[in-house]
Every structure is written in structure tokens, then in C-alpha cells.
Design a protein around this motif. Structure first.
Motif, PDB file in Angstrom:
ATOM      1  N   UNK A 399      49.922  72.461  36.378  1.00  0.00           N
ATOM      2  CA  UNK A 399      48.806  72.675  36.484  1.00  0.00           C
ATOM      3  C   UNK A 399      47.988  71.571  36.875  1.00  0.00           C
ATOM      4  N   UNK A 408      42.329  73.427  43.986  1.00  0.00           N
ATOM      5  CA  UNK A 408      41.782  74.870  43.692  1.00  0.00           C
ATOM      6  C   UNK A 408      40.852  74.930  42.816  1.00  0.00           C
ATOM      7  N   UNK A 409      39.841  75.745  42.881  1.00  0.00           N
ATOM      8  CA  UNK A 409      38.706  76.047  41.579  1.00  0.00           C
ATOM      9  C   UNK A 409      38.538  77.503  41.789  1.00  0.00           C
ATOM     10  N   UNK A 410      38.040  77.956  40.664  1.00  0.00           N
ATOM     11  CA  UNK A 410      37.800  79.209  40.520  1.00  0.00           C
ATOM     12  C   UNK A 410      38.914  80.400  40.488  1.00  0.00           C
ATOM     13  N   UNK A 411      38.456  81.425  41.058  1.00  0.00           N
ATOM     14  CA  UNK A 411      39.330  82.427  40.999  1.00  0.00           C
ATOM     15  C   UNK A 411      40.714  82.185  41.722  1.00  0.00           C
ATOM     16  N   UNK A 413      42.191  79.393  41.770  1.00  0.00           N
ATOM     17  CA  UNK A 413      43.063  78.432  41.111  1.00  0.00           C
ATOM     18  C   UNK A 413      44.031  79.630  39.915  1.00  0.00           C
ATOM     19  N   UNK A 414      43.133  80.339  39.209  1.00  0.00           N
ATOM     20  CA  UNK A 414      43.729  81.134  38.191  1.00  0.00           C
ATOM     21  C   UNK A 414      44.833  82.148  38.959  1.00  0.00           C
ATOM     22  N   UNK A 415      44.530  82.589  40.128  1.00  0.00           N
ATOM     23  CA  UNK A 415      45.511  83.467  40.752  1.00  0.00           C
ATOM     24  C   UNK A 415      46.818  82.666  41.035  1.00  0.00           C
ATOM     25  N   UNK A 416      46.559  81.398  41.412  1.00  0.00           N
ATOM     26  CA  UNK A 416      47.734  80.527  41.862  1.00  0.00           C
ATOM     27  C   UNK A 416      48.520  80.595  40.805  1.00  0.00           C
ATOM     28  N   UNK A 417      48.027  79.879  39.588  1.00  0.00           N
ATOM     29  CA  UNK A 417      48.693  79.661  38.402  1.00  0.00           C
ATOM     30  C   UNK A 417      49.564  80.859  37.867  1.00  0.00           C
ATOM     31  N   UNK A 418      48.832  82.140  38.070  1.00  0.00           N
ATOM     32  CA  UNK A 418      49.510  83.315  37.660  1.00  0.00           C
ATOM     33  C   UNK A 418      50.983  83.398  38.202  1.00  0.00           C
ATOM     34  N   UNK A 419      51.274  82.581  39.243  1.00  0.00           N
ATOM     35  CA  UNK A 419      52.458  82.702  39.781  1.00  0.00           C
ATOM     36  C   UNK A 419      53.618  81.650  39.294  1.00  0.00           C
ATOM     37  N   UNK A 420      52.920  80.976  38.335  1.00  0.00           N
ATOM     38  CA  UNK A 420      53.715  79.941  37.621  1.00  0.00           C
ATOM     39  C   UNK A 420      55.210  80.204  37.308  1.00  0.00           C
ATOM     40  N   UNK A 421      55.546  81.439  36.822  1.00  0.00           N
ATOM     41  CA  UNK A 421      56.851  81.994  36.598  1.00  0.00           C
ATOM     42  C   UNK A 421      57.658  82.039  37.925  1.00  0.00           C
ATOM     43  N   UNK A 422      57.099  82.112  39.104  1.00  0.00           N
ATOM     44  CA  UNK A 422      57.813  82.403  40.240  1.00  0.00           C
ATOM     45  C   UNK A 422      57.810  80.967  41.127  1.00  0.00           C
TER      46      UNK A 422
ATOM     47  N   UNK B   3      49.271  88.415  42.371  1.00  0.00           N
ATOM     48  CA  UNK B   3      49.799  87.609  41.173  1.00  0.00           C
ATOM     49  C   UNK B   3      50.053  88.535  40.014  1.00  0.00           C
ATOM     50  N   UNK B   4      51.265  88.502  39.343  1.00  0.00           N
ATOM     51  CA  UNK B   4      51.610  89.000  38.378  1.00  0.00           C
ATOM     52  C   UNK B   4      50.676  88.904  37.269  1.00  0.00           C
ATOM     53  N   UNK B  56      32.540  77.661  36.054  1.00  0.00           N
ATOM     54  CA  UNK B  56      32.551  77.997  37.620  1.00  0.00           C
ATOM     55  C   UNK B  56      34.235  77.620  37.873  1.00  0.00           C
ATOM     56  N   UNK B  57      34.541  76.656  37.407  1.00  0.00           N
ATOM     57  CA  UNK B  57      35.991  76.367  38.008  1.00  0.00           C
ATOM     58  C   UNK B  57      37.093  76.933  37.069  1.00  0.00           C
ATOM     59  N   UNK B  59      36.369  80.630  35.806  1.00  0.00           N
ATOM     60  CA  UNK B  59      35.563  81.895  35.491  1.00  0.00           C
ATOM     61  C   UNK B  59      36.696  82.734  34.797  1.00  0.00           C
ATOM     62  N   UNK B 154      38.972  68.129  37.952  1.00  0.00           N
ATOM     63  CA  UNK B 154      39.935  69.416  37.911  1.00  0.00           C
ATOM     64  C   UNK B 154      41.153  69.185  36.935  1.00  0.00           C
ATOM     65  N   UNK B 158      42.241  71.607  33.970  1.00  0.00           N
ATOM     66  CA  UNK B 158      43.436  72.197  34.115  1.00  0.00           C
ATOM     67  C   UNK B 158      44.209  71.951  32.998  1.00  0.00           C
ATOM     68  N   UNK B 162      45.205  75.049  30.267  1.00  0.00           N
ATOM     69  CA  UNK B 162      46.620  75.527  30.359  1.00  0.00           C
ATOM     70  C   UNK B 162      47.230  75.076  29.257  1.00  0.00           C
ATOM     71  N   UNK B 170      48.305  84.119  29.840  1.00  0.00           N
ATOM     72  CA  UNK B 170      48.070  84.692  31.132  1.00  0.00           C
ATOM     73  C   UNK B 170      49.132  84.289  32.212  1.00  0.00           C
ATOM     74  N   UNK B 171      49.705  83.383  32.150  1.00  0.00           N
ATOM     75  CA  UNK B 171      50.760  83.178  33.101  1.00  0.00           C
ATOM     76  C   UNK B 171      52.300  83.275  32.735  1.00  0.00           C
TER      77      UNK B 171
END
Ligand SMILES: Cc1cc2nc3c(=O)[nH]c(=O)nc-3n(C[C@H](O)[C@H](O)[C@H](O)COP(=O)(O)OP(=O)(O)OC[C@H]3O[C@@H](n4cnc5c(N)ncnc54)[C@H](O)[C@@H]3O)c2cc1C
Ligand code: SF4
Lengths: 563, 200
Positions: A399, A408-411, A413-422, B3-4, B56-57, B59, B154, B158, B162, B170-171
């Protein structure tokens, strides 16, 4: 079965032979109780010996450079003391599988990073504690190639080492067997070797298998890497049984099984079994000399108290930032003008991709697969070469790097990190040429001790830039062939190299080919700082080989004097 | 491929089992504590500003109690801890945060004539975007490299986010279940303790 695991944990600790298993006991009996001499882990600092005592050798730093020679000198019967700035911990008890909690393994004193490509230190580069950076290295242990040591001869750029790789080969063999390196036999890239690796390679994880398949399609030869983590239980002379790696993937933040050959479970117990004394939390600040310029003692701070240790010989093994810093602070060994100069860092470009497959990058040894087809690429427009490794990664490190690179920041960022396992990565480690703009100096800004902070200037020069470009293109090709999408590259520089280089003459080098400072007769330097060139491979095995060689040369010289 | 997602509660449940070593549990459990934090380094207003920026970074509209990142920064600065290096171009960390957060407020004033904390979320996002692009107005940016500040901010957030067990959940990270080791390590191979992702 958790209960079995608890039992096994006892076996892991070479410092506690009494709780090991029956098989071990019978072997112990056969081996004449070697293990029984292993020291008991020190919980409390040992009572300090009389400070006026003079010892044969003081070794500053217990990492890849300090630990092997400490053991060698102790085994030769010398009275040796190691001073280590960092703490001593018990891995089975103190090592959480958590990146943040393992912060104590890093050298966290602030360094100032300057230049166009400022080098990240701390968790990127520098460890501390009894074991030094080997506590958090990934234990990749490729050997340097013959031509790595003669860049100048082959390319007219950089500098040659003052000896050939054949000087290191016997030590490579010894180390691979002592540490229990797992790896492929025969090794596909070097000329044939006299001995193979003592253990079979470790199993390949997701990133390694994806890279293997893609490379096969592209005609790039790969192999499981050589790694100083045990693929099977291993009996280590002078230390005892060490347990096999459990694919926990956490090598960079400390192995809690003793499976990874860090110095705290290998050379340091061996050294202590032979009478070496290791003082943890001992930060050296001063090196004292007599009128003739010989080192007489070192001054260090331990638990808030200043102490002095007199010595006949000093081995400075504090790593390629703290070693030159100590030399500059003490105005020692400066006549060549090379202390702090020739700072190098391996280009360590990483390329990440997202895959359909469920990869779980936290499983398996982080660097499973290697290719050295890029050692001297035929289409290269640069000097030297690099190797390719598959990489796993833990979430916080990932991360953090991702944030720095992709911003990346905001949504998103969180979306990208959700693909960590991939996600899966490949990285390189490649040669770096010394350059006058890359150096270490003392800054005006002071640290908590009141000592000037080191400032390290680093700018990737043309050679490094070309190598990075070549490597990035190739790694992207591999990941595309493997079916990755959203591929991104992270330009990074890892390993601290140079700053007190070794050479044939005191005019352009700080130490001679035996590791002795040209202008201080009883000062030896042995760590990453003496490398004349960066090598196209990870440095730790070569640092250890140099360490044993320096010790042997020193011992031989002592014998000559005695006669 | 979107995203999963991973099922809720997996990490909390894991932490109760003996698949996790004592050392690991001791490191993770305290981070689940949500009790009120009193800032030790920042004054109240600056602390609230940092909280607002972090929100905001990262949310977290789906969380009744969002993971708080500001305490991690405040504690570190109060203790004077470092991660081992600093860009030479940047002032010391405490000064950098003081200047950077001040600069964010200045940008909010110039763009919307109100402090950052009084802006709507879309307005706040515009301010953060201006900092991210290096175009934020404000006198403080004369003294602080805006791109390095944003990068450092950032990266620190981060790492804080995490490191939190719920963010790891979550991840789909369950590496903390470290006792048994891993055998099923090939692509698409899972151990029983690894939650399967919920396909979106
Ligand atoms: C994340 C990571 C992964 C790595 N992976 C690999 C890998 O896979 N393969 C590989 O070959 N290499 C790897 N490395 C690099 C390798 O660990 C180092 O190159 C090697 O350990 C350096 O050895 P050294 O003896 O020069 O210094 P260190 O091992 O860093 O030892 C120096 C010691 O000196 C101590 N010290 C410093 N100053 C003082 C002082 N003033 N007083 C007392 N003590 C002091 C320090 O606390 C430290 O313990 C990795 C490094 C990192 C950070
Ligand atoms: S992967 Fe193996 S060597 Fe690395 S930390 Fe885990 S058990 Fe130790």
C-alpha cells in the motif's frame, strides 16, 4: 494442530537445546554434545566486564559483514567483543506477523535522502539488532558471477575488484552449506560448480508460477531461486537443528521460526558458543587512537551510559551508511578522500500487475523464481546486467509503495487495494556504477544523540536509467504474457553499497584487498561499504564471503607476526 | 473485473483462534480499540483538520465507526519517531505537517473562502485534488514541496490504514494466521482459513 506447533516452536530455538526432540538428543550424543555449548538467550544485559580490559578484537555491527568474522575470530581463540546498536530479541516470542509491530527491526534514525532519486532507508534498506539487516532480508543468496568483479576490464567503465571471484568461491560453498541454502542443482547460469546446494528449492508460490509460465512462452529461462531459508529441517554445525520454512512469506519483517538464515540463528550463536561476547543496545560514537594513529578503544552508549572498550584491532561492520558516518565523525581513514564516495544502490525496479487468478501475495517465500538470462543481455545498451525475481508482498509495504507511485486517493485507492490478492510482482536487481554525484556526507542537522545526520545523494545515471528502461520493458512483456492487466512500474533503489571501497592503492581506495584500512594499521572494514562495484546480484552472500575471507587473511597475518 | 469483496468478521474471528501467535494477536487487538483519542501533538483545530483530510483520502461511508488515522500520525509526531529517512528537500516531519496542513486550509480559503473543515465533501475533494496535482494555492507551498508532502501524507496514511485488522479484512489479507504455515500456495489454491472472495 496448535499443540504440535507449540512443541515445534521449542525446537526452533537453537539457544535452548534442552527442550529439543529425542532424535536430536541421540544425534547430539553422537556429535559429542556440540549443541549443548550453545549459549542461552540473554534476557538481561550481562554484567559489564571491566572497561579497562583490552580485548583482541572489537567488531562494530552484527550483520552480514560482522557476524561471520566474529565467529571465525572467536573460533580461532581470540577474545572478541561485538558492539551492536540495536536490541536482541527472541524471534519465537517477539516477532509478530505484523509489519507495523516489526518496526524495531529497522534502522529508524533519520537519514537525509538527496539527489534526483533519493534512496528510501528504514524498511527499504537497513536493519538493526543482533543480526543486523539479515533479520529482515529476504534471504536471496545468488552468487556473484565471474565477470561481475571485472566490469572495468570488460566494459572500460566502473572499477574491477582487486581479486577474482575464485577468491570468494570456497567461501560461497562453505556458506551455502553452513547456512543451509535451498536452491537448484545444477545452477543454470554460472559455469558448473564443484558443489550443489545442500537443500532442494523452496516451493513456488503464485507470482513465481505465473512468471515461470510466461517466461517459458517468451523463451526466457527461469529456475527456483537460491534462498537461505530451509526447505527441510537442517542440522547446522555448532548451532543445532533449525526448522523448515512454513511459507509464511514474512521474511522481510523477521522469521519467527529460525528457518531463515539470519545471523542471529547462525553465525552469532556459533560465535557465542566459542566465547564471543555480544553487547546489544551498544551504539558506538567514538573511535580512539594513539599518537601513531592506531585504534586503541571505542566509546559507546549503552542504556544511557557512556562506556569504553579497549581493543588491539577494530573491525568496522556497521553497513554502508553508518560505517562511513563513523569514519567521517572520527576523522579516521580519510587520506584517500574516498570515504563516503562511490555510493551505489541496486536498481530494484518492480513491475506489478493484476491477475484473474487468486494469488494471495502473502504466501510462500517472497522471491521464489529467478532468471539470470539478463545477466549480459545481447541487446543491452548499458554496462553490466541484472537478474529477475518474482516477488510476493505484504499489504502495508504494498500500500505504501503504491501510494507513493500511483498517488491514488479516495475511493479509487480503496478499490485498487481490494485487488491486493490478485497482484503479483517481478523485480530486478542490477549493477550500479559509482559516480561522483552519488555520495554520503555529514549534514548540519543533528540526531537525538547530537551527532550529525548522514545525507546521502543519489541520482540514477545514464547506465542505471538505461538498465531500468530495458528491464521495465521486459518485465511488462512478461506480465502481459501472463495475462496481467493494470500493469505499473515502481522505480526503486535498494541496498546500500560502496562508500569505503576496497582497492589496490590507498590513493583511490579506503581498504586494501584484505579489508585493512590503508592509513590505520589495525582498522578493518567489512560490510557493504567496501564493495568496489555493486554486482549484478543481491549482496548478502558476498558480504558474508568477504567477511570470512577478511577474518582468514587477518588470522594468517597474525600468525605471521607471531612467528 | 470489479474489485473483490470479502466476508465481514473473518479477521476478528481469526484473532480469537489459536491459528494466530500470541505476539501477533498482541500487536493487532489494540488497534481494534475505538475509544476516544486526545491529541498529544497537534492542537485541537489542526488535529480536526488532519482528521477531515484523512477522511477524504480514506472515505469509509460504509463504516459506522471509520478507522481513525489521525491518532497514528499524532502519536508518531508527539514521540518524534521516524521511519529512518526523509527527503532532504523536506523540512523535519513536524514542520512539514504544520506547513502542509496549513497549506491545505489556505487552499480551501482561496478556492472556497472557508476553512477545509467547513466545506462540503465534493469541495474538500477539489482541494485535495489541487494538492495532489500540485496546483493548490497558498503561501505555505512556497516553503514546502507540495508533491513530496502529498506523497509522504499518502504513504503514512496508507501504512496506518492497512495496518488495521479491519482494513486487512477488507482486502482479504489473512497472513496474521501464522501458526500453521501455508501449504496451498499456488494460484487459486486456498487454505480453509482463507476467506473466499465474494464476487461482485
Ligand atoms: C527488506 C530487505 C530485503 C533484503 N533482501 C536481501 C536479499 O534477499 N538478499 C541479499 O543478499 N540481501 C538482501 N538485503 C540486503 C542485506 O540484508 C544487506 O545488504 C546486508 O545485510 C548488509 O550487511 P552489512 O553487514 O553491510 O550491514 P548490516 O547487516 O545492516 O549490519 C550493520 C549493523 O551495524 C549496526 N550498527 C550501525 N551503526 C552502529 C554503531 N554506531 N554502533 C553499533 N552498531 C552499529 C547496525 O545496527 C546493524 O546491525 C535486503 C535488505 C532489506 C532491507
Ligand atoms: S517464509 Fe519461511 S523463511 Fe520466510 S519468514 Fe516465513 S518461515 Fe521464515
Amino acid at each position: 494442530m496448535p499443540d504440535e506447533e507449540v512443541l515445534e516452536e521449542g525446537v526452533l530455538n537453537p539457544a535452548k537445546p534442552e527442550i529439543q526432540d529425542p532424535l536430536l538428543k541421540s544425534i547430539l550424543a553422537e556429535n559429542g554434545g556440540l549443541l549443548a555449548q550453545a549459549p542461552v538467550e540473554q534476557e538481561q544485559p550481562a554484567p559489564l566486564p571491566d572497561p579497562v580490559d583490552e580485548v583482541d578484537c572489537v567488531v562494530i555491527g552484527t550483520g552480514a559483514g560482522g557476524a561471520p568474522l566474529l565467529a571465525r575470530l572467536a573460533m580461532a581463540g581470540l577474545k572478541v567483543v561485538a558492539l551492536e546498536a540495536g536490541p536482541r530479541r527472541d524471534p519465537t516470542r517477539d516477532y509478530a506477523t505484523d509489519e507495523k509491530a516489526q518496526h524495531f527491526l529497522f534502522w529508524n534514525d533519520e537519514r537525509l535522502s538527496a539527489g534526483q532519486n533519493p534512496v528510501a532507508f528504514g524498511n527499504n534498506n537497513s536493519g538493526t539488532g543482533v543480526g543486523g539487516s539479515t533479520l529482515h532480508y529476504t534471504a536471496y543468496t545468488p552468487r556473484a558471477h565471474r565477470d561481475d568483479l571485472r566490469l572495468f576490464t570488460d566494459f572500460g567503465k566502473g572499477v574491477d575488484w582487486p581479486f577474482g571471484v575464485e577468491e570468494l568461491e570456497p567461501y560461497y560453498e562453505e556458506l551455502e552449506h553452513f547456512l543451509g541454502v535451498s536452491g537448484p542443482t545444477p545452477y543454470p547460469w554460472d559455469p558448473p560448480r564443484r558443489t550443489g546446494y545442500p537443500l532442494a528449492p523452496l516451493p513456488l508460490n503464485g507470482a513465481a508460477l505465473l512468471m515461470q509460465k510466461a517466461c517459458a512462452g517468451l523463451g526466457i529461462q527461469t529456475s527456483p531461486a537460491a534462498n537461505a531459508a530451509l526447505s527441510a529441517r537442517y542440522y547446522q554445525e555448532g548451532v543445532g537443528w533449525r526448522e523448515a520454512c512454513t511459507n509464511r512469506g514474512f521474511c522481510q519483517a523477521g522469521c519467527n521460526r529460525g528457518a531463515k538464515a539470519s545471523m542471529d540463528v547462525t553465525f552469532l550463536p556459533l560465535a557465542e558458543a566459542h566465547g564471543a561476547e555480544i553487547r546489544a543496545d551498544a551504539f558506538v560514537t567514538e573511535i580512539e587512537r594513539d599518537a601513531k594513529g592506531r585504534v586503541t578503544a571505542v566509546v559507546y552508549t549503552q542504556y544511557g551510559e557512556q562506556k569504553r572498550q579497549r581493543c588491539r584491532h577494530l573491525f568496522l561492520c556497521a553497513g554502508a551508511v553508518e560505517t562511513p558516518r563513523l569514519l567521517l565523525l572520527n576523522e579516521l581513514a580519510l587520506t584517500s578522500g574516498q570515504v563516503g564516495k562511490n555510493f551505489m544502490a541496486h536498481p530494484g525496479m518492480q513491475v506489478w500487475g493484476t491477475f484473474e487468478e487468486d494469488i494471495r501475495p502473502y504466501k510462500g517465500i517472497p522471491g521464489g523464481l529467478i532468471s539470470e538470462d539478463t545477466h549480459r543481455p545481447t541487446d543491452a545498451d548499458f554496462v553490466g546486467g541484472y537478474l529477475l525475481q518474482s516477488i510476493g508482498v505484504m499489504p502495508v509495504t504494498f500500500a505504501s509503495q503504491m501510494a507513493r507511485k500511483r498517488k491514488l486517493w479516495g475511493q479509487p485507492l480503496r478499490d485498487y487495494m481490494r485487488s491486493y490478492n490478485h497482484t503479483a510482482g517481478i523485480n530486478i536487481l542490477g549493477d550500479c556504477l559509482p559516480h561522483e554525484n552519488n555520495f554520503l556526507e555529514l549534514a548540519d542537522e543533528k540526531d537525538v544523540r547530537g551527532l550529525p545526520k548522514p545525507r546521502v545523494h543519489f541520482t540514477a545515471q545514464e547506465n542505471e536509467q538505461r538498465m531500468n528502461a530495458h528491464a521495465e520493458k521486459l518485465m511488462r512483456q512478461i506480465w502481459e504474457a501472463a495475462g496481467a492487466r493494470d500493469i505499473w512500474a515502481y522505480e526503486r533503489y535498494a541496498h546500500t553499497i560502496g562508500t569505503a571501497r576496497m582497492g589496490l592503492s590507498g590513493d583511490d581506495a579506503v581498504v586494501n584487498p584484505e579489508g585493512r584500512a590503508f592509513d590505520v594499521p589495525n582498522l578493518y572494514i567489512c560490510d557493504n561499504s567496501v564493495f568496489p562495484s555493486a554486482l549484478s546480484v543481491n549482496p548478502a552472500l558476498t558480504i558474508m564471503a568477504l567477511s570470512l575471507r577478511t577474518a582468514d587473511k587477518f588470522l594468517a597475518a597474525q600468525q605471521r607476526l607471531d612467528r | 473485473m470489479a474489485s473483490p469483496h470479502y466476508p465481514d468478521g473473518t479477521v476478528r474471528a481469526l484473532l480469537q483462534t489459536d491459528l494466530v501467535t500470541e505476539a501477533t494477536r498482541a500487536a493487532l487487538l489494540p488497534r481494534l480499540d475505538t475509544s476516544e483519542y486526545t491529541p498529544q501533538f497537534f492542537d485541537e483545530a489542526t488535529y480536526e483538520l488532519l482528521r477531515a483530510v484523512a477522511a477524504r483520502i480514506y472515505p469509509q461511508p460504509e463504516r459506522p465507526e471509520p478507522i481513525e488515522l489521525a491518532p497514528v500520525v499524532d502519536k508518531r509526531l508527539a514521540q518524534g519517531d521516524s521511519d529512518g529517512w526523509r527527503y532532504d528537500a523536506m523540512p523535519p516531519d513536524r514542520e512539514a505537517y504544520r506547513l502542509g496542513l496549513g497549506g491545505i486550509n489556505q487552499a480551501a480559503q482561496v478556492l472556497f473562502q472557508r476553512p477545509f473543515g467547513h466545506l462540503s465533501e465534493p469541495q474538500q475533494d477539489q482541494v485535495v485534488a489541487a494538492v495532489a496535482n500540485g496546483t493548490a494555492p497558498g503561501e505555505n507551498w512556497q516553503h514546502l514541496p507540495i508533491d513530496r508532502f502529498f506523497e509522504e501524507l499518502l504513504a503514512e496514511l496508507a501504512e496506518a490504514y492497512y495496518s488495521h485488522p479491519l482494513a486487512q479484512e477488507e482486502i482479504g489479507y489473512v497472513g496474521m494466521a501464522d501458526v500453521p504455515g501455508w501449504h496451498r500456495i499456488e494460484p487459486n489454491q486456498l487454505e480453509a482459513r482463507e476467506p473466499e472472495e465474494v464476487k461482485p
